[in-house]
Design an enzyme around this catalytic site. Structure first.
Site, PDB file in Angstrom:
ATOM      1  N   GLU A   1       9.826  -8.551   0.461  1.00 39.27           N
ATOM      2  CA  GLU A   1      10.302  -7.345  -0.233  1.00 39.27           C
ATOM      3  C   GLU A   1      11.581  -6.860   0.444  1.00 39.27           C
ATOM      4  O   GLU A   1      11.741  -6.966   1.657  1.00 39.27           O
ATOM      5  CB  GLU A   1       9.220  -6.268  -0.128  1.00 39.27           C
ATOM      6  CG  GLU A   1       9.626  -4.891  -0.643  1.00 39.27           C
ATOM      7  CD  GLU A   1       8.611  -3.809  -0.271  1.00 39.27           C
ATOM      8  OE1 GLU A   1       8.503  -2.834  -1.026  1.00 39.27           O
ATOM      9  OE2 GLU A   1       7.925  -3.935   0.773  1.00 39.27           O
TER      10      GLU A   1
ATOM     11  N   LYS B   1       8.231  -3.172  -8.896  1.00 33.14           N
ATOM     12  CA  LYS B   1       7.051  -2.634  -8.210  1.00 33.14           C
ATOM     13  C   LYS B   1       6.454  -1.440  -8.952  1.00 33.14           C
ATOM     14  O   LYS B   1       7.140  -0.454  -9.228  1.00 33.14           O
ATOM     15  CB  LYS B   1       7.447  -2.239  -6.786  1.00 33.14           C
ATOM     16  CG  LYS B   1       6.304  -1.792  -5.885  1.00 33.14           C
ATOM     17  CD  LYS B   1       6.844  -1.572  -4.487  1.00 33.14           C
ATOM     18  CE  LYS B   1       5.797  -1.147  -3.490  1.00 33.14           C
ATOM     19  NZ  LYS B   1       6.374  -0.993  -2.133  1.00 33.14           N
TER      20      LYS B   1
ATOM     21  N   CYS C   1       4.318  -5.583  -2.070  1.00 37.09           N
ATOM     22  CA  CYS C   1       3.837  -4.711  -1.012  1.00 37.09           C
ATOM     23  C   CYS C   1       2.579  -3.927  -1.393  1.00 37.09           C
ATOM     24  O   CYS C   1       1.502  -4.500  -1.499  1.00 37.09           O
ATOM     25  CB  CYS C   1       4.965  -3.780  -0.563  1.00 37.09           C
ATOM     26  SG  CYS C   1       4.666  -2.994   1.051  1.00 37.09           S
TER      27      CYS C   1
END
Length: 308
Positions: A46, A123, A168
């Site tokens: 990320e 995300k 994440c």
């Protein structure tokens, strides 16, 4: 056997002053290691091009936007795309994306072996907070600098397998894996930048944080009979430590490769996509066993509601 040799390209810390060109040189060095190991796919973390900037409180929009990419590839990353294409290596990595409309996302992209971007994910589960928090040991301002992703959880056919991405904090949410599992995903790649210290619980400890990270990924792999490749950016970024713990997990939930450091490090495993088949046709044969009539709360309710 549908074998994909995967390189998990963990990256050590990126300091606030480190230019993208220097970071890409490090990524190229990891790519060359992966080529030597005959990797088909290299997974980077990320926000692979910069420090984890959401730890910094910024009010000037121009200062904020300096951390974002307005196109991909761009001048800084073009050498990475060129070398990946020359070597016939697919890559995936995360970066901060600013769209032409001025929207801001925490994004990852996936290429094929010809260097063409075939997949993009933004995300969805943004952790942290949007206002300055005096109660935290340090800030985690993803909700300030990013919008929640708007692309859902798609999968793509690449390297003769169904592949998906998440980023994440997404890895902690079982709905993420199941959304892709219901599309037949065989390989999920995810990058993360996770602090070694909990800003709201300083005595939690690194061991517990690494355990929870691994638990999330191994459970997601097992419960959806797919490979999961989780790759960290780790080490001390300007006094703020990020944990490592990069792993490759097989469809039975076992860790088959694990990083040993908090620096630039390549982990490699030859992953047989056909190893997904047994789980997908037995205990996790969704068509036979799922009972969606009992799952309505999952999509109709966010917070906890106790029975009256």
């Amino acid at each position: 056997m549908r074998e994909i040799v995967i390189g998990g390209a963990q990256m050590g810390p990126i300091q606030k002053a480190e230019p993208r060109t220097a970071v890409v040189e490090r990524m190229l060095a990891l790519l060359e290691q992966a080529v030597a190991e005959k990797c088909d796919l290299v997974v980077f973390p990320e926000l692979a091009l910069t420090t984890f900037f959401p730890r910094w409180w910024m009010e000037d929009q121009a200062e904020i936007d300096a951390w974002f990419e307005t196109e991909m590839p761009n001048a800084a990353t073009q050498p990475l795309f060129d070398r990946a294409r020359e070597t016939g290596t697919a890559i995936t990595f995360g970066y901060a994306e600013k769209t032409p409309e001025g929207r801001h996302f925490n994004t990852s992209i996936l290429t094929d072996k010809q260097g063409a971007i075939i997949g993009k994910y933004r995300k969805v589960h943004l952790p942290g907070h949007s206002e300055y928090d005096t109660e935290r040991a340090f800030q985690h301002l993803e909700k300030k600098y990013f919008e929640p992703g708007d692309l859902g959880f798609p999968v793509w056919r690449n390297l003769d397998a169904w592949m998906g991405m998440c980023i994440c904090n997404d890895r902690r949410w079982p709905e993420v894996y199941r959304e892709m599992g219901l599309q037949g995903v065989e390989l999920i790649t995810l990058g993360y930048n996770t602090p070694s210290v909990n800003s709201q619980l300083s005595d939690e400890g690194l061991e517990k944080r690494l355990y929870h990270s691994e638990l999330s990924m191994t459970a997601g792999a097992y419960q959806n009979a797919c490979w999961v490749v989780g790759v960290a950016k780790a080490g001390d970024e300007d006094g703020h430590p990020l944990m490592g713990g990069s792993i490759i997990v097989d469809p039975d939930g076992f860790v088959v490769a694990r990083a040993q450091t908090e620096g630039d490090e390549l982990i490699v495993h030859a992953c047989d996509m056909d190893a997904c088949n047994f789980g997908k046709t037995t205990i996790f044969d969704f068509a036979r066993h799922r009972r969606i009539e009992h799952y309505s709360r999952i999509t109709s309710q966010t917070g906890v509601v106790t029975p009256e």
